[in-house]
Design an enzyme around this catalytic site. Structure first.
Site, mmCIF file in Angstrom:
data_model
loop_
_atom_site.group_PDB
_atom_site.id
_atom_site.type_symbol
_atom_site.label_atom_id
_atom_site.label_comp_id
_atom_site.label_asym_id
_atom_site.label_seq_id
_atom_site.Cartn_x
_atom_site.Cartn_y
_atom_site.Cartn_z
ATOM 1 N N ASP A 296 9.918 23.471 -32.987
ATOM 2 C CA ASP A 296 10.442 24.330 -31.922
ATOM 3 C C ASP A 296 9.553 25.169 -31.326
ATOM 4 O OD1 ASP A 296 12.880 25.494 -30.881
ATOM 5 O OD2 ASP A 296 12.568 27.078 -32.027
ATOM 6 N N THR A 298 10.665 27.981 -29.272
ATOM 7 C CA THR A 298 10.665 29.459 -29.208
ATOM 8 C C THR A 298 10.897 30.115 -30.518
ATOM 9 O OG1 THR A 298 12.243 29.132 -27.146
ATOM 10 C CG2 THR A 298 12.558 31.406 -28.626
ATOM 11 N N ASP A 531 13.298 28.365 -36.280
ATOM 12 C CA ASP A 531 13.767 29.841 -36.808
ATOM 13 C C ASP A 531 15.189 30.099 -36.437
ATOM 14 O OD1 ASP A 531 13.380 30.039 -34.129
ATOM 15 O OD2 ASP A 531 12.574 32.103 -34.219
#
Length: 787
Positions: A296, A298, A531
């Site tokens: 991922d 971001t 996250d």
């Protein structure tokens, strides 16, 4: 507009009674009870427990020594998983937000579980949205929803707009009315969809369990046959039971299961020193086997915030003046947004701030902010397409934005900031270029995976150009695919896209999950890093989920590995630990499975010949101590650079099967020959047979330990020395039920054992040539497990 009043105490009590409060799910994974149950009630513990009960019923405590493995094997897994659970729970407590709740009797910061449906929650910069709700008051309110959508740009919220749990206030202030609480909130629903606990796939454990299933089916008929046979050759039932246990206990590769858990646990401890929390022991193995890493953007490849990349003059004003203006714009704003904070962090505050006469705060609606300074004029900062549309500066800004950069225009205005018609005519003075803050270790980490032949994919909910720019900065080439044009569900269309492309933007949480599924259907082993709440479904379904410690509680609870300090560079160390565990367990598995094979063959021979079993449980216990258990533990700690490969069981059986046959024939031949020589069946015949078995098994240890090093030679010498002591010391002979008083019988056992060792050596070389196995008997490089 009058200030809204919150719920009364009676209304709050009514909602609590009806269950309409923010009842929170468990903070992390399984309960302690579930962890204990999963580690105690295993197939191998059940097998050993049944045998232990039989042996203890005879009153022979020394023969029940193998029962300690039940305790140790269970304890290793329980301690590690409980430790991981407590660490996650403490992280959740530290990061738990206390919402500011407005009620009729006043406003107070309360625990999240005291919030009820229809409560009014006040919010300001940095506050977390703890439940879903509807905005009822706002003043320049902007929300960061990156943990939900992956989109890094803040979203302006007006009265009547919805806010979702898991997002944060970036700027402004306001209040919202709780419309969904507890399990009904957005973040809780995503977490619930991924709440079913599943263990990470482990080929090592799967292979061992496959062997255990076969053994389980063998034990019942073999056990009955052994009992029948032993009752016919022993005077009492106790001796028969001990003979039965002596035949069946070595069939169970109990030490292999324990050693696997211990090797994993040692890896967990090593990684813990690097602030890497491993929630499940086999997760270390998982990352060593993956061939696709989905990262991922971001929060994983990028850190929170942005960096000032460049300040470009577009007029006659010098860069130093532009930087001075930016520094003063920063200090003049009491609540700077993310862009202005990035500028301020880079340039810093001015030594002597310019006096402020008027200020126009930034809003998402007008997309600019400005300040009138005494003696320095009227300065504005905002979107180029709004402040200077159609100018060369705006054209340059568009070109830079297509590279994934955020560009602001700095200019001077013809009107003061307290004029309702501001900003008026804007004269462009410079372009402020902001770049997303890429983690400094991201590029090297992804390069490590690429060097290992592991495919890298970058997937994000952010805009495709932004994702492509970050991907290029960390070494992942290629343009980004806008996932809005792709199917939402896994299928041929999405499968082709994930095979052909490596960078994706505007990916929804459901699409991330579908991409993982498509890769798995194509035969890939997939790791997912993330996250946010938007990553939870993909983290759950991936073969291995890796979450950031600063991320959402939901992502941490479903991931198998949590990087507590958010250091992406820890992952290569996880791979190294996984390779050490896989390579070394595969190495020592030859020892344990050889024992299982020769034990099964001995039992079958005893049944077929209707004879007394040559060994008691304590004999097979000491056999395992110095030819298998202790040496295997030491060998499991050795470094190895061997890449993980599928086919664990097949590779191990190439050596274990013929070696087991050779050792079984050697032991039984010695027993039969000495029985005829001495006209007795025990204990001297058993001791001679045990000697031949130990000699052959010790040479197998020598084979498995290759390539030999000085410390390995010392290990082999120590192992042989211990057996010499056991066989020669009178006290040891009495304790371990041995009798070496007949020289001729011991000579037969020694010669047969040496012959078996020669056959094992020949088998090892022949097997290596047939399967094209590379051997490095002496090497200066990293060790590899012998096949």
């Amino acid at each position: 507009m009058p200030r809204l009043t919150g719920l009364t105490a009676e209304e709050v009590a009514e909602r609590f009674a009806d269950g309409r409060h923010n009842k929170l799910p468990p903070r992390s994974g399984r309960s302690v009870r579930d962890i204990v149950r999963a580690n105690v009630f295993t197939r191998i513990n059940a097998l050993l427990a049944v045998l232990l009960v039989f042996v203890l019923s005879t009153g022979s405590w020394i023969n029940a020594a193998f029962g300690l493995l039940i305790i140790v094997n269970s304890a290793v897994g329980i301690v590690q998983e409980v430790r991981a659970k407590r660490t996650l729970d403490s992280l959740a407590v530290v990061g738990e937000a206390k919402p500011r709740i407005r009620r009729a009797e006043g406003t107070a910061d309360l625990p999240r579980d005291r919030l009820v449906l229809d409560d009014l929650v006040e919010i300001g910069p940095g506050d977390q949205i703890v439940v879903d709700g509807e905005v009822v008051e706002e003043s320049y309110l902007e929300i960061d929803e990156s943990l939900l959508t992956g989109e890094s740009d803040p979203v302006a919220k007006d009265v009547g707009d919805m806010v979702q749990s898991g997002s944060f206030v970036v700027s402004g202030s306001g209040a919202y009315r709780a419309t969904r609480v507890g399990a009904e909130s957005y973040a809780a629903r995503l977490a619930a969809e991924a709440s079913r606990f599943t263990l990470v796939h482990s080929e090592l454990r799967q292979g061992i369990n496959q062997i255990l299933r076969i053994i389980t089916w063998l034990i019942v008929p073999v056990g009955l046959g052994i009992i029948w046979t032993q009752l016919a050759h022993h005077r009492d039932w106790r001796s028969a039971v001990l003979g039965m246990a002596g035949a069946i206990v070595p069939m169970v590769p109990e030490g292999l299961v324990l050693l696997t858990s211990v090797a994993f646990a040692i890896g967990v401890v090593r990684l813990g020193r690097r602030n890497c929390l491993v929630q499940e022991l086999p997760a270390i193995e998982g990352l060593a086997r993956v061939d696709v890493v989905c990262a991922d953007k971001t929060g994983t490849l990028t850190a929170a915030g942005m960096d000032l990349a460049d300040v470009r003059p577009v007029g006659a004003t010098e860069e130093a003046t532009l930087r001075a203006a930016l520094a003063n714009l920063y200090v003049a704003d009491p609540t700077p947004n993310a862009s202005l904070r990035a500028i301020g962090d880079s340039i810093g505050a001015p030594a002597v701030p310019w006096p402020v006469l008027a200020r126009a705060p930034f809003t998402s609606a007008r997309k600019w902010s400005g300040v009138t300074f005494a003696g320095q004029g009227d300065w504005v900062l905002g979107a180029p397409e709004v402040l200077a549309e159609g100018t060369p500066a705006a054209t340059t800004a568009t070109e830079l934005a297509e590279q994934g950069l955020r560009v602001l225009l700095l200019g001077t205005s013809s009107l003061p900031m307290d004029d309702p018609a501001a900003p008026g005519a804007v004269a462009p003075q410079g372009l402020v270029v902001l770049a997303q803050r890429v983690r400094p270790d991201a590029r090297d980490t992804l390069q490590f995976f690429a060097d290992q032949g592991i495919r890298i994919m970058v997937i994000s909910g952010d805009a495709a150009p932004s994702v492509a720019a970050v991907a290029r900065s960390v070494g992942v080439a290629g343009s980004a695919v806008d996932a809005r044009a792709l199917p939402v569900e896994a299928g041929p269309g999405l499968g082709v896209a994930v095979e052909e492309h490596r960078v994706f933007g505007r990916v929804t949480p459901q699409q991330k999950r579908a991409m993982v599924s498509s890769l798995q259907e194509a035969g890939h082993t997939v790791a997912m890093t993330g996250d946010g709440v938007n990553d939870v479904l993909a983290l759950k379904d991936a073969d291995l989920g890796v979450a950031m410690g600063s991320g959402s509680a939901a992502s941490r609870s479903v991931a198998q590995i949590v990087l507590l300090d958010d250091r992406f560079a820890t992952l290569p160390h996880v791979v190294a630990e996984g390779r050490r565990v896989i390579g070394n367990i595969e190495r020592v598995a030859n020892l344990f499975l050889t024992k299982t094979i020769y034990s099964v063959l001995l039992a079958l021979f005893v049944i077929a010949a209707q004879m007394q079993h040559p060994f008691q449980p304590i004999h097979v216990t000491i056999t395992g101590w110095f030819t298998i258990g202790i040496p295997a533990f030491v060998l499991s700690l050795a470094p190895t650079a061997e890449r993980a490969r599928p086919g664990f069981v097949g590779r191990v059986l190439r050596l274990a099967l013929p070696a087991g046959v050779i050792i079984a024939i050697a032991a039984m031949s010695t027993y039969l020959a000495t029985s005829r020589l001495l006209a007795e069946t025990a204990p001297r015949t058993s001791t001679a047979a045990l000697a031949s078995l130990i000699i052959a098994a010790s040479w197998l240890l020598c084979v498995v330990a290759r390539p030999l090093r000085p410390w390995k030679v010392a290990l082999l010498v120590a192992s042989v020395a211990m057996y010499v002591l056991i066989f020669t010391l009178p006290l040891a002979q009495r304790v371990f039920l041995l009798d070496t008083s007949h020289p001729q019988a011991m000579l037969i056992g020694t010669l047969v054992g040496v012959a078996a060792a020669v056959l094992i050596e020949v088998t090892w070389w022949v097997t290596g040539r047939v399967h094209g196995i590379r051997r490095r008997v002496w090497s200066r490089h990293d060790e590899e497990p012998a096949d």
